[in-house]
Design a protein around this motif. Structure first.
Motif, PDB file in Angstrom:
ATOM      1  N   GLY A  74       0.792  -1.216   0.000  1.00  0.00           N
ATOM      2  CA  GLY A  74       0.000   0.000   0.000  1.00  0.00           C
ATOM      3  C   GLY A  74       0.826   1.269   0.000  1.00  0.00           C
ATOM      4  O   GLY A  74       2.009   1.265  -0.335  1.00  0.00           O
ATOM      5  N   ARG A  92      -0.896   8.621   7.785  1.00  0.00           N
ATOM      6  CA  ARG A  92      -1.809   7.506   8.074  1.00  0.00           C
ATOM      7  C   ARG A  92      -1.840   6.599   6.860  1.00  0.00           C
ATOM      8  O   ARG A  92      -1.469   6.988   5.755  1.00  0.00           O
ATOM      9  CB  ARG A  92      -3.204   7.990   8.443  1.00  0.00           C
ATOM     10  CG  ARG A  92      -3.974   8.620   7.310  1.00  0.00           C
ATOM     11  CD  ARG A  92      -5.326   9.047   7.764  1.00  0.00           C
ATOM     12  NE  ARG A  92      -6.059   9.686   6.670  1.00  0.00           N
ATOM     13  CZ  ARG A  92      -7.254  10.182   6.789  1.00  0.00           C
ATOM     14  NH1 ARG A  92      -7.883  10.130   7.946  1.00  0.00           N
ATOM     15  NH2 ARG A  92      -7.850  10.745   5.758  1.00  0.00           N
ATOM     16  N   TYR A  93      -2.320   5.364   7.078  1.00  0.00           N
ATOM     17  CA  TYR A  93      -2.349   4.375   6.004  1.00  0.00           C
ATOM     18  C   TYR A  93      -3.713   4.247   5.351  1.00  0.00           C
ATOM     19  O   TYR A  93      -3.821   3.932   4.183  1.00  0.00           O
ATOM     20  CB  TYR A  93      -1.893   3.009   6.525  1.00  0.00           C
ATOM     21  CG  TYR A  93      -0.503   3.058   7.109  1.00  0.00           C
ATOM     22  CD1 TYR A  93       0.608   3.195   6.288  1.00  0.00           C
ATOM     23  CD2 TYR A  93      -0.306   3.008   8.476  1.00  0.00           C
ATOM     24  CE1 TYR A  93       1.890   3.264   6.809  1.00  0.00           C
ATOM     25  CE2 TYR A  93       0.971   3.068   9.005  1.00  0.00           C
ATOM     26  CZ  TYR A  93       2.059   3.198   8.174  1.00  0.00           C
ATOM     27  OH  TYR A  93       3.320   3.280   8.702  1.00  0.00           O
ATOM     28  N   ARG A  94      -4.772   4.479   6.115  1.00  0.00           N
ATOM     29  CA  ARG A  94      -6.137   4.354   5.599  1.00  0.00           C
ATOM     30  C   ARG A  94      -6.986   5.514   6.114  1.00  0.00           C
ATOM     31  O   ARG A  94      -6.720   6.071   7.173  1.00  0.00           O
ATOM     32  CB  ARG A  94      -6.764   3.043   6.075  1.00  0.00           C
ATOM     33  CG  ARG A  94      -6.125   1.822   5.476  1.00  0.00           C
ATOM     34  CD  ARG A  94      -6.722   0.539   6.068  1.00  0.00           C
ATOM     35  NE  ARG A  94      -5.946  -0.615   5.666  1.00  0.00           N
ATOM     36  CZ  ARG A  94      -4.810  -1.004   6.230  1.00  0.00           C
ATOM     37  NH1 ARG A  94      -4.306  -0.336   7.236  1.00  0.00           N
ATOM     38  NH2 ARG A  94      -4.172  -2.073   5.801  1.00  0.00           N
ATOM     39  N   ASP A  95      -8.050   5.828   5.397  1.00  0.00           N
ATOM     40  CA  ASP A  95      -8.952   6.911   5.802  1.00  0.00           C
ATOM     41  C   ASP A  95      -9.584   6.670   7.170  1.00  0.00           C
ATOM     42  O   ASP A  95      -9.964   7.606   7.853  1.00  0.00           O
ATOM     43  CB  ASP A  95     -10.067   7.095   4.768  1.00  0.00           C
ATOM     44  CG  ASP A  95      -9.553   7.661   3.462  1.00  0.00           C
ATOM     45  OD1 ASP A  95      -8.428   8.186   3.440  1.00  0.00           O
ATOM     46  OD2 ASP A  95     -10.293   7.589   2.464  1.00  0.00           O
ATOM     47  N   THR A  96      -9.712   5.418   7.564  1.00  0.00           N
ATOM     48  CA  THR A  96     -10.373   5.091   8.825  1.00  0.00           C
ATOM     49  C   THR A  96      -9.423   5.163  10.021  1.00  0.00           C
ATOM     50  O   THR A  96      -9.868   5.027  11.154  1.00  0.00           O
ATOM     51  CB  THR A  96     -10.975   3.678   8.756  1.00  0.00           C
ATOM     52  OG1 THR A  96      -9.930   2.748   8.434  1.00  0.00           O
ATOM     53  CG2 THR A  96     -12.069   3.612   7.697  1.00  0.00           C
ATOM     54  N   GLU A  97      -8.142   5.356   9.791  1.00  0.00           N
ATOM     55  CA  GLU A  97      -7.155   5.404  10.871  1.00  0.00           C
ATOM     56  C   GLU A  97      -6.912   6.832  11.328  1.00  0.00           C
ATOM     57  O   GLU A  97      -7.044   7.775  10.541  1.00  0.00           O
ATOM     58  CB  GLU A  97      -5.823   4.813  10.402  1.00  0.00           C
ATOM     59  CG  GLU A  97      -5.877   3.347  10.108  1.00  0.00           C
ATOM     60  CD  GLU A  97      -4.531   2.812   9.654  1.00  0.00           C
ATOM     61  OE1 GLU A  97      -3.574   3.591   9.484  1.00  0.00           O
ATOM     62  OE2 GLU A  97      -4.441   1.589   9.467  1.00  0.00           O
TER      63      GLU A  97
END
Length: 105
Positions: A74, A92-97
């Motif tokens: 990713g 951050r790695y994902r929008d939810t993090e």
């Protein structure tokens, strides 16, 4: 490491485009980085980002709070905010993090 975002006005590939921040002042740069040459974004990249985002002004002190480990499968999203006397770099790695602060200057 190679940015997957667009190059911003300062010409640094990890900053992306800078936009003025309402009410808080300063400028916010966003970008992405993908894993290509190694698993960790070098600390020297934080220095380069701070120098470019600050318009080439000298950096008196840079505190590194965390390293950025780039996942094999990713990308990591970056935010660099620069104000009159302060700069922060988050990732951050994902929008939810939640965002993790990587460095301040």
């Amino acid at each position: 490491m190679v940015s997957t975002g667009r190059v911003g006005g300062e010409g640094h590939p990890l900053l992306g485009w800078g936009v003025p921040v309402a009410e808080a002042g300063g400028r916010l740069y966003t970008g992405r980085v993908a894993r290509q040459d190694g698993p960790v974004l070098p600390v020297a990249a934080f220095v380069e980002m701070a120098f470019a985002a600050g318009g080439g002004r000298p950096i008196r002190e840079l505190s590194v709070d965390a390293l950025l480990y780039i996942p094999d499968d990713g990308t990591a999203e970056l935010q660099t905010w620069v104000g009159e006397h302060r700069l922060t770099i988050h990732a951050r790695y994902r929008d939810t993090e939640p965002w993790t602060r990587l460095a301040t200057a």
